[in-house]
Design a protein around this motif. Structure first.
Motif, PDB file in Angstrom:
ATOM      1  N   GLU A  67     -50.228  38.088  49.781  1.00 23.76           N
ATOM      2  CA  GLU A  67     -50.125  36.987  50.511  1.00 23.76           C
ATOM      3  C   GLU A  67     -49.150  35.914  50.257  1.00 23.76           C
ATOM      4  N   PHE A  68     -48.786  35.165  51.088  1.00 28.46           N
ATOM      5  CA  PHE A  68     -47.762  34.064  51.114  1.00 28.46           C
ATOM      6  C   PHE A  68     -48.097  32.845  50.194  1.00 28.46           C
ATOM      7  N   VAL A  69     -47.685  32.420  49.099  1.00 33.29           N
ATOM      8  CA  VAL A  69     -47.957  31.219  48.413  1.00 33.29           C
ATOM      9  C   VAL A  69     -47.038  29.932  48.941  1.00 33.29           C
ATOM     10  N   GLY A  70     -45.781  30.181  48.955  1.00 36.43           N
ATOM     11  CA  GLY A  70     -45.036  28.951  49.350  1.00 36.43           C
ATOM     12  C   GLY A  70     -43.548  29.565  49.592  1.00 36.43           C
ATOM     13  N   VAL A  71     -42.722  28.694  49.917  1.00 35.22           N
ATOM     14  CA  VAL A  71     -41.276  28.800  50.157  1.00 35.22           C
ATOM     15  C   VAL A  71     -40.527  27.617  49.887  1.00 35.22           C
ATOM     16  N   GLY A  72     -39.353  27.582  48.921  1.00 35.36           N
ATOM     17  CA  GLY A  72     -38.780  26.578  48.394  1.00 35.36           C
ATOM     18  C   GLY A  72     -37.907  25.989  49.827  1.00 35.36           C
ATOM     19  N   SER A  73     -37.387  24.704  49.539  1.00 34.32           N
ATOM     20  CA  SER A  73     -36.434  24.042  50.603  1.00 34.32           C
ATOM     21  C   SER A  73     -35.378  25.023  50.848  1.00 34.32           C
ATOM     22  N   TRP A  74     -34.794  24.911  52.011  1.00 33.58           N
ATOM     23  CA  TRP A  74     -33.820  25.845  52.494  1.00 33.58           C
ATOM     24  C   TRP A  74     -32.959  25.263  53.647  1.00 33.58           C
ATOM     25  N   THR A  75     -31.707  25.171  53.543  1.00 30.98           N
ATOM     26  CA  THR A  75     -30.939  24.511  54.554  1.00 30.98           C
ATOM     27  C   THR A  75     -31.632  23.330  55.261  1.00 30.98           C
ATOM     28  N   GLY A  76     -32.053  22.305  54.271  1.00 30.78           N
ATOM     29  CA  GLY A  76     -32.240  21.204  54.758  1.00 30.78           C
ATOM     30  C   GLY A  76     -33.956  21.120  54.942  1.00 30.78           C
ATOM     31  N   SER A  77     -34.566  22.328  55.313  1.00 35.16           N
ATOM     32  CA  SER A  77     -35.897  22.129  55.316  1.00 35.16           C
ATOM     33  C   SER A  77     -36.677  21.811  54.182  1.00 35.16           C
ATOM     34  N   SER A 129     -36.540  24.402  41.831  1.00 30.34           N
ATOM     35  CA  SER A 129     -35.497  25.200  41.251  1.00 30.34           C
ATOM     36  C   SER A 129     -34.307  24.561  40.420  1.00 30.34           C
ATOM     37  N   ASP A 130     -33.615  25.163  39.820  1.00 28.10           N
ATOM     38  CA  ASP A 130     -32.661  24.830  39.012  1.00 28.10           C
ATOM     39  C   ASP A 130     -31.141  25.818  38.889  1.00 28.10           C
ATOM     40  N   ASN A 131     -30.510  25.013  39.978  1.00 24.66           N
ATOM     41  CA  ASN A 131     -29.140  25.730  40.297  1.00 24.66           C
ATOM     42  C   ASN A 131     -28.543  26.245  39.135  1.00 24.66           C
ATOM     43  N   THR A 132     -28.486  25.264  37.950  1.00 26.96           N
ATOM     44  CA  THR A 132     -27.645  25.672  36.884  1.00 26.96           C
ATOM     45  C   THR A 132     -28.164  27.007  36.359  1.00 26.96           C
ATOM     46  N   LYS A 133     -29.343  27.162  36.286  1.00 23.63           N
ATOM     47  CA  LYS A 133     -29.865  28.240  35.368  1.00 23.63           C
ATOM     48  C   LYS A 133     -30.233  29.406  36.635  1.00 23.63           C
ATOM     49  N   SER A 134     -29.986  29.331  37.823  1.00 17.22           N
ATOM     50  CA  SER A 134     -30.339  30.231  38.515  1.00 17.22           C
ATOM     51  C   SER A 134     -31.851  30.554  38.462  1.00 17.22           C
ATOM     52  N   THR A 135     -32.652  29.523  38.546  1.00 16.80           N
ATOM     53  CA  THR A 135     -33.966  30.014  38.384  1.00 16.80           C
ATOM     54  C   THR A 135     -34.978  28.845  39.248  1.00 16.80           C
ATOM     55  N   VAL A 136     -35.879  29.658  39.812  1.00 18.51           N
ATOM     56  CA  VAL A 136     -36.707  29.190  40.622  1.00 18.51           C
ATOM     57  C   VAL A 136     -38.390  29.255  39.964  1.00 18.51           C
ATOM     58  N   TYR A 137     -38.892  27.702  40.143  1.00 23.89           N
ATOM     59  CA  TYR A 137     -40.103  27.688  39.545  1.00 23.89           C
ATOM     60  C   TYR A 137     -41.337  27.654  40.428  1.00 23.89           C
ATOM     61  N   LEU A 138     -42.628  27.948  39.975  1.00 21.40           N
ATOM     62  CA  LEU A 138     -43.694  27.576  40.660  1.00 21.40           C
ATOM     63  C   LEU A 138     -44.682  26.932  39.733  1.00 21.40           C
ATOM     64  N   HIS A 139     -44.767  25.663  39.892  1.00 22.23           N
ATOM     65  CA  HIS A 139     -45.652  24.699  39.151  1.00 22.23           C
ATOM     66  C   HIS A 139     -47.126  25.031  39.581  1.00 22.23           C
ATOM     67  N   MET A 140     -48.104  25.473  38.969  1.00 18.30           N
ATOM     68  CA  MET A 140     -49.339  25.536  39.291  1.00 18.30           C
ATOM     69  C   MET A 140     -50.283  24.852  38.502  1.00 18.30           C
ATOM     70  N   ASN A 141     -51.094  23.739  39.304  1.00 14.79           N
ATOM     71  CA  ASN A 141     -52.067  22.706  38.897  1.00 14.79           C
ATOM     72  C   ASN A 141     -53.453  22.919  39.255  1.00 14.79           C
ATOM     73  N   SER A 142     -54.592  22.352  38.588  1.00 16.11           N
ATOM     74  CA  SER A 142     -55.618  22.489  39.079  1.00 16.11           C
ATOM     75  C   SER A 142     -56.134  24.037  39.464  1.00 16.11           C
ATOM     76  N   LEU A 143     -55.864  24.984  38.658  1.00 21.10           N
ATOM     77  CA  LEU A 143     -56.113  26.434  38.602  1.00 21.10           C
ATOM     78  C   LEU A 143     -57.691  26.593  38.912  1.00 21.10           C
ATOM     79  N   LYS A 144     -57.626  27.623  39.877  1.00 19.35           N
ATOM     80  CA  LYS A 144     -58.972  28.045  40.298  1.00 19.35           C
ATOM     81  C   LYS A 144     -59.214  29.536  39.937  1.00 19.35           C
ATOM     82  N   PRO A 145     -60.427  30.041  39.749  1.00 16.49           N
ATOM     83  CA  PRO A 145     -60.504  31.411  39.311  1.00 16.49           C
ATOM     84  C   PRO A 145     -59.861  32.200  40.841  1.00 16.49           C
ATOM     85  N   GLU A 146     -60.001  31.854  41.644  1.00 14.45           N
ATOM     86  CA  GLU A 146     -59.503  32.539  42.926  1.00 14.45           C
ATOM     87  C   GLU A 146     -57.969  32.431  42.947  1.00 14.45           C
TER      88      GLU A 146
END
Length: 123
Positions: free
Chosen positions: A46-56, A72-89
């Motif tokens: 399932e889809f979780v999320g998509v980063g900003s793209w071409t102004g969106s 994302s950090d363009n200098t490191k060519s890395t994208v991150y998913l920060h997850m807070n308030s995690l649930k068992p689901e």
């Protein structure tokens, strides 16, 4: 060929936080919108999320909205998913993805997948 390598998964208690990383091959960010998906045992990916793209702006599934953030950090060519308030689901294998279509409507809109990283949330 785009290479995506996720890391940062693990076991966390409910209410905790994790940050997933997706290291990409150079130049990926300029050519591909980046997204995160997840797949729980016995369920479809399932889809979780998509980063900003071409102004969106970035956007997220209703199940994680307000708790997860993509950056994302363009200098490191890395994208991150920060997850807070995690649930068992939220327990699932999480995948980084480079999209062939933006915005994505199905998993067929993914051009490249990472290998996935396991996130387990205990109650």
């Amino acid at each position: 060929q785009v290479q995506l390598v996720e890391s940062g998964g693990g076991l966390v208690q409910a209410g905790g936080s994790l940050r997933l990383s997706c290291a990409t091959s150079s130049g990926t960010f300029s050519s591909w919108a980046m997204a995160w998906y997840r797949q729980a045992p016995g369920k479809e990916r399932e889809f979780v999320g998509v980063g900003s793209w071409t102004g969106s702006n970035a956007y997220y599934s209703d199940s994680v909205k307000g708790r997860f953030t993509i950056s994302s950090d363009n200098t490191k060519s890395t994208v991150y998913l920060h997850m807070n308030s995690l649930k068992p689901e939220d327990t699932a294998v999480y995948y980084c993805a480079a999209l062939s279509r933006y915005p994505p409507t199905t998993v067929r809109d993914v051009a490249y997948w990472g290998q996935g990283t396991q996130v387990t949330v205990s109650s």
